[in-house]
Design a protein around this motif. Structure first.
Motif, PDB file in Angstrom:
ATOM      1  N   LEU A  80      -5.549   2.601  -4.790  1.00 57.21           N
ATOM      2  CA  LEU A  80      -4.938   2.522  -3.517  1.00 57.21           C
ATOM      3  C   LEU A  80      -4.392   3.802  -3.103  1.00 57.21           C
ATOM      4  CD1 LEU A  80      -2.752  -0.849  -3.382  1.00 57.21           C
ATOM      5  CD2 LEU A  80      -5.048  -0.368  -2.425  1.00 57.21           C
ATOM      6  N   ALA A  81      -3.918   4.957  -4.334  1.00 59.27           N
ATOM      7  CA  ALA A  81      -3.983   6.174  -3.848  1.00 59.27           C
ATOM      8  C   ALA A  81      -5.106   6.873  -3.435  1.00 59.27           C
ATOM      9  CB  ALA A  81      -3.297   6.884  -5.083  1.00 59.27           C
ATOM     10  N   VAL A  82      -6.296   6.662  -3.861  1.00 54.81           N
ATOM     11  CA  VAL A  82      -7.447   7.102  -3.541  1.00 54.81           C
ATOM     12  C   VAL A  82      -7.769   6.810  -1.912  1.00 54.81           C
ATOM     13  CG1 VAL A  82     -10.182   7.134  -3.601  1.00 54.81           C
ATOM     14  CG2 VAL A  82      -8.526   7.427  -5.795  1.00 54.81           C
ATOM     15  N   THR A  91       0.736   3.552  -3.140  1.00 54.35           N
ATOM     16  CA  THR A  91      -0.033   4.882  -2.863  1.00 54.35           C
ATOM     17  C   THR A  91       0.954   6.014  -3.278  1.00 54.35           C
ATOM     18  OG1 THR A  91      -1.041   4.244  -0.875  1.00 54.35           O
ATOM     19  CG2 THR A  91      -0.813   6.492  -1.139  1.00 54.35           C
ATOM     20  N   VAL A  92       2.112   5.797  -3.204  1.00 59.68           N
ATOM     21  CA  VAL A  92       3.001   6.873  -3.696  1.00 59.68           C
ATOM     22  C   VAL A  92       3.159   6.842  -5.306  1.00 59.68           C
ATOM     23  CG1 VAL A  92       5.375   7.530  -3.821  1.00 59.68           C
ATOM     24  CG2 VAL A  92       4.647   6.889  -1.697  1.00 59.68           C
ATOM     25  N   GLY A  93       2.949   5.472  -5.737  1.00 58.02           N
ATOM     26  CA  GLY A  93       3.307   5.418  -7.211  1.00 58.02           C
ATOM     27  C   GLY A  93       1.731   5.776  -7.831  1.00 58.02           C
ATOM     28  N   GLY A  94       0.638   5.788  -7.296  1.00 56.35           N
ATOM     29  CA  GLY A  94      -0.409   6.437  -7.714  1.00 56.35           C
ATOM     30  C   GLY A  94      -0.480   8.011  -7.907  1.00 56.35           C
ATOM     31  N   VAL A  95       0.327   8.448  -6.867  1.00 61.86           N
ATOM     32  CA  VAL A  95       0.396   9.991  -6.933  1.00 61.86           C
ATOM     33  C   VAL A  95       1.413  10.294  -8.059  1.00 61.86           C
ATOM     34  CG1 VAL A  95       1.275  12.158  -5.835  1.00 61.86           C
ATOM     35  CG2 VAL A  95       0.162  10.151  -4.613  1.00 61.86           C
ATOM     36  N   LEU A  96       2.398   9.673  -8.493  1.00 58.37           N
ATOM     37  CA  LEU A  96       3.397   9.819  -9.550  1.00 58.37           C
ATOM     38  C   LEU A  96       2.452   9.654 -10.750  1.00 58.37           C
ATOM     39  CD1 LEU A  96       6.606   8.064  -8.228  1.00 58.37           C
ATOM     40  CD2 LEU A  96       6.150  10.610  -8.338  1.00 58.37           C
ATOM     41  N   LEU A  97       1.750   8.580 -10.782  1.00 53.14           N
ATOM     42  CA  LEU A  97       1.005   8.045 -12.014  1.00 53.14           C
ATOM     43  C   LEU A  97       0.029   9.346 -12.390  1.00 53.14           C
ATOM     44  CD1 LEU A  97       0.157   5.774 -14.137  1.00 53.14           C
ATOM     45  CD2 LEU A  97      -1.268   4.989 -12.420  1.00 53.14           C
ATOM     46  N   LEU A 126       0.958  -1.055   0.073  1.00 54.26           N
ATOM     47  CA  LEU A 126      -0.132  -0.108  -0.075  1.00 54.26           C
ATOM     48  C   LEU A 126       0.692   1.043  -0.034  1.00 54.26           C
ATOM     49  CD1 LEU A 126      -2.751  -0.857   2.539  1.00 54.26           C
ATOM     50  CD2 LEU A 126      -3.155  -0.316   0.178  1.00 54.26           C
ATOM     51  N   ARG A 127       1.927   1.331   0.665  1.00 53.67           N
ATOM     52  CA  ARG A 127       2.694   2.235   0.853  1.00 53.67           C
ATOM     53  C   ARG A 127       3.435   2.729  -0.351  1.00 53.67           C
ATOM     54  NH1 ARG A 127       3.179   0.611   6.235  1.00 53.67           N
ATOM     55  NH2 ARG A 127       4.767  -1.131   5.764  1.00 53.67           N
ATOM     56  N   LEU A 152     -10.871   2.716   7.606  1.00 51.97           N
ATOM     57  CA  LEU A 152     -11.718   1.336   6.988  1.00 51.97           C
ATOM     58  C   LEU A 152     -10.735   0.218   7.507  1.00 51.97           C
ATOM     59  CD1 LEU A 152     -12.385   2.622   3.236  1.00 51.97           C
ATOM     60  CD2 LEU A 152     -13.946   2.313   5.315  1.00 51.97           C
ATOM     61  N   PRO A 153     -11.636  -0.729   7.589  1.00 51.67           N
ATOM     62  CA  PRO A 153     -10.809  -2.144   7.956  1.00 51.67           C
ATOM     63  C   PRO A 153      -9.614  -2.601   7.176  1.00 51.67           C
ATOM     64  CG  PRO A 153     -13.215  -2.344   8.408  1.00 51.67           C
ATOM     65  CD  PRO A 153     -13.000  -0.959   7.459  1.00 51.67           C
ATOM     66  N   ALA A 154      -8.566  -3.026   7.734  1.00 56.06           N
ATOM     67  CA  ALA A 154      -7.411  -3.424   6.940  1.00 56.06           C
ATOM     68  C   ALA A 154      -8.012  -4.353   5.676  1.00 56.06           C
ATOM     69  CB  ALA A 154      -6.344  -3.889   7.483  1.00 56.06           C
ATOM     70  N   ALA A 155      -9.015  -5.273   6.118  1.00 53.73           N
ATOM     71  CA  ALA A 155      -9.616  -6.337   5.422  1.00 53.73           C
ATOM     72  C   ALA A 155     -10.149  -5.737   3.903  1.00 53.73           C
ATOM     73  CB  ALA A 155     -10.399  -7.245   5.962  1.00 53.73           C
ATOM     74  N   MET A 156     -10.467  -4.696   3.924  1.00 53.77           N
ATOM     75  CA  MET A 156     -11.120  -4.134   2.746  1.00 53.77           C
ATOM     76  C   MET A 156     -10.142  -3.771   1.779  1.00 53.77           C
ATOM     77  SD  MET A 156     -14.134  -1.838   4.541  1.00 53.77           S
ATOM     78  CE  MET A 156     -14.556  -0.972   2.815  1.00 53.77           C
ATOM     79  N   ARG A 157      -9.075  -3.264   2.504  1.00 52.60           N
ATOM     80  CA  ARG A 157      -7.808  -3.048   1.345  1.00 52.60           C
ATOM     81  C   ARG A 157      -7.216  -4.090   0.791  1.00 52.60           C
ATOM     82  NH1 ARG A 157      -5.067   0.952   5.886  1.00 52.60           N
ATOM     83  NH2 ARG A 157      -6.697  -0.113   6.941  1.00 52.60           N
ATOM     84  N   THR A 158      -7.108  -5.102   1.822  1.00 59.57           N
ATOM     85  CA  THR A 158      -6.624  -6.491   1.331  1.00 59.57           C
ATOM     86  C   THR A 158      -7.583  -7.102   0.041  1.00 59.57           C
ATOM     87  OG1 THR A 158      -5.934  -6.809   3.757  1.00 59.57           O
ATOM     88  CG2 THR A 158      -6.129  -8.740   2.080  1.00 59.57           C
ATOM     89  N   PHE A 159      -8.815  -6.874   0.527  1.00 62.42           N
ATOM     90  CA  PHE A 159      -9.584  -7.473  -0.863  1.00 62.42           C
ATOM     91  C   PHE A 159      -9.581  -6.809  -2.110  1.00 62.42           C
ATOM     92  CE2 PHE A 159     -13.502  -6.693  -3.384  1.00 62.42           C
ATOM     93  CZ  PHE A 159     -13.949  -8.023  -3.292  1.00 62.42           C
TER      94      PHE A 159
END
Length: 425
Positions: A156-158, A32-38, A28-29, A166-173
């Motif tokens: 993931l950037a959003v 997320t940075v990659g999403g900002v660069l993208l 995620l870390r 939000l629960p970590a499981a949502m991000r895992t999904f």
């Protein structure tokens, strides 16, 4: 009647293993940075392509470099699409293999939801695009797969910008759904968007691929041995007519996931993924976005004609409505016809937020658009506008829903903290 020992009702969006949660946090870390660069690279390209200085951008994109004798005299835009995206797909391939060999998706009960959600989230957008373009001019239907992909870096950037409770499981999904999504996209590219196949170069690619696989199975990590073999595999696959990014996946699938007997954890797949993920998210994908997103918003007939074009509409509706409905419907069907249930405390509004987030299609959607309309520049531009607009709308709608859910979970966290304080002596 008591349940047999070890049996439990599978929970949708339930907690993954601690190892998976920690690994997802690391991803995620980076993503997320990659999403900002993208996003930054895409915005720069979009502004430049619609400025009075758009011609230098086109000339720069079309600048050809590389050895012509080896059929590798490609434009900078083609190098980004064929070369840099191979790194992205190499990382995606490593992630796929790790998930299905040693991750939570190695358990069929855990894998059924993201697999079903990914299939639903790809099938419905394709059907919507096809329905919108059934009566369009000849050649439009070839873009049916454009709205089927999810861009995990943007998504993931959003989530990261929401500052989420939000629960970590949502991000895992979301991450595992995108992994399965990538696998299906790779199959679509290989099967449906290989225009001409030259068998001899493809057979020649097997030699460096096999040697690469032999070395990594022996846990060889020396880059000066592995890199030339990877480049040779990529070059021969490119010459065969199969999209060169498939070479990245093939190379990744040869890498062992589990550590060897004499090898300390992590295994070679995790080691290579750790090394190449920053290169993929920080350089390869943003550079591709810079060359792919530079499209004139006006186009022939003006912005009105562009927005009402069936290709544009098919992509936008497919991403915004198709992805959301496909993911949510598949999730509902899994819980309806299996024993799986939503994890305690989660609601269908959470599912809707994630389903909307899956409609952010960018990297792979742009790639499929270029493959589908490689000889039709006007349709390719309209597909790009549809991708940009559909992704933006999906991001805004997902943010609106998830911010409401974020406030809900933040209140729950605050309430739990107060209850803990009251229980202390």
């Amino acid at each position: 009647m008591a349940k047999p020992p070890g049996s439990r009702t599978p929970s949708l969006f339930g907690r993954g293993s601690w190892r998976e949660v920690r690994r997802v946090g690391d991803i995620l870390r980076t993503e997320t940075v990659g999403g900002v660069l993208l996003l930054s690279a895409a915005l720069v390209a979009l502004v430049w392509a619609n400025s009075p200085w758009s011609e230098p951008y086109r000339s720069f994109s079309d600048l050809k470099i590389g050895p012509a004798a080896l059929h590798l005299e490609l434009s900078l835009a083609q190098w980004a699409t064929q070369g840099l995206l191979a790194i992205f797909f190499f990382v995606a391939g490593l992630e796929l293999k790790r998930e299905f060999v040693a991750g939570d998706l190695s358990e069929p009960r855990q894998a059924v939801l993201p697999v079903a959600a990914a299939v639903g989230g790809m099938t419905l957008p394709a059907l919507i695009y096809t329905a919108v373009n059934l009566r369009a001019e000849e050649g439009a239907l070839v873009g049916w797969a454009i709205p089927t992909a999810t861009d995990i870096a943007f998504a993931l950037a959003v989530l990261g910008m929401i500052n989420t409770h939000l629960p970590a499981a949502m991000r895992t999904f979301l991450l595992t759904l995108a992994v399965v999504d990538d696998l299906l996209a790779i199959l679509i590219i290989a099967v449906f968007y290989t225009s001409s196949l030259h068998v001899e170069p493809l057979l020649l690619a097997l030699a460096p691929l096999a040697l690469f696989g032999l070395l990594v199975q022996r846990r060889v990590r020396r880059w000066w041995l592995l890199l030339p073999l990877a480049v040779a595999t990529w070059a021969w696959v490119h010459a065969s007519g199969v999209h060169a990014t498939v070479a990245g996946v093939a190379l990744a699938f040869t890498v062992p996931v589990r550590p060897g007997v004499r090898e300390a954890s992590p295994g070679l797949a995790e080691h290579l993924e750790h090394r190449f993920r920053p290169l993929s998210a920080g350089i390869a994908v943003p550079v591709f976005a810079f060359f792919a997103a530079g499209v004139s918003l006006a186009g022939p007939g003006g912005i009105g004609a562009t927005l009402t074009d069936p290709v544009t509409l098919g992509v936008v509706v497919g991403l915004v409505a198709g992805k959301a409905a496909g993911v949510a419907a598949a999730t509902w069907l899994v819980q309806r016809f299996t024993r799986a249930r939503l994890a305690e405390g989660l609601q269908w509004w959470d599912v809707l937020g994630l389903a909307l987030l899956a409609g952010i299609g960018f990297t792979v959607s742009l790639l499929i658009g270029e493959l589908a309309f490689n000889t039709d520049g006007e349709r390719n531009d309209r597909a790009k506008i549809g991708i940009l607009l559909g992704s933006l709308l999906s991001a805004l709608l997902a943010t609106a829903v998830l911010r409401v859910r974020n406030r809900h979970y933040r209140r729950l966290c605050a309430l739990e903290e107060r209850e803990c304080d009251n229980e202390r002596p």
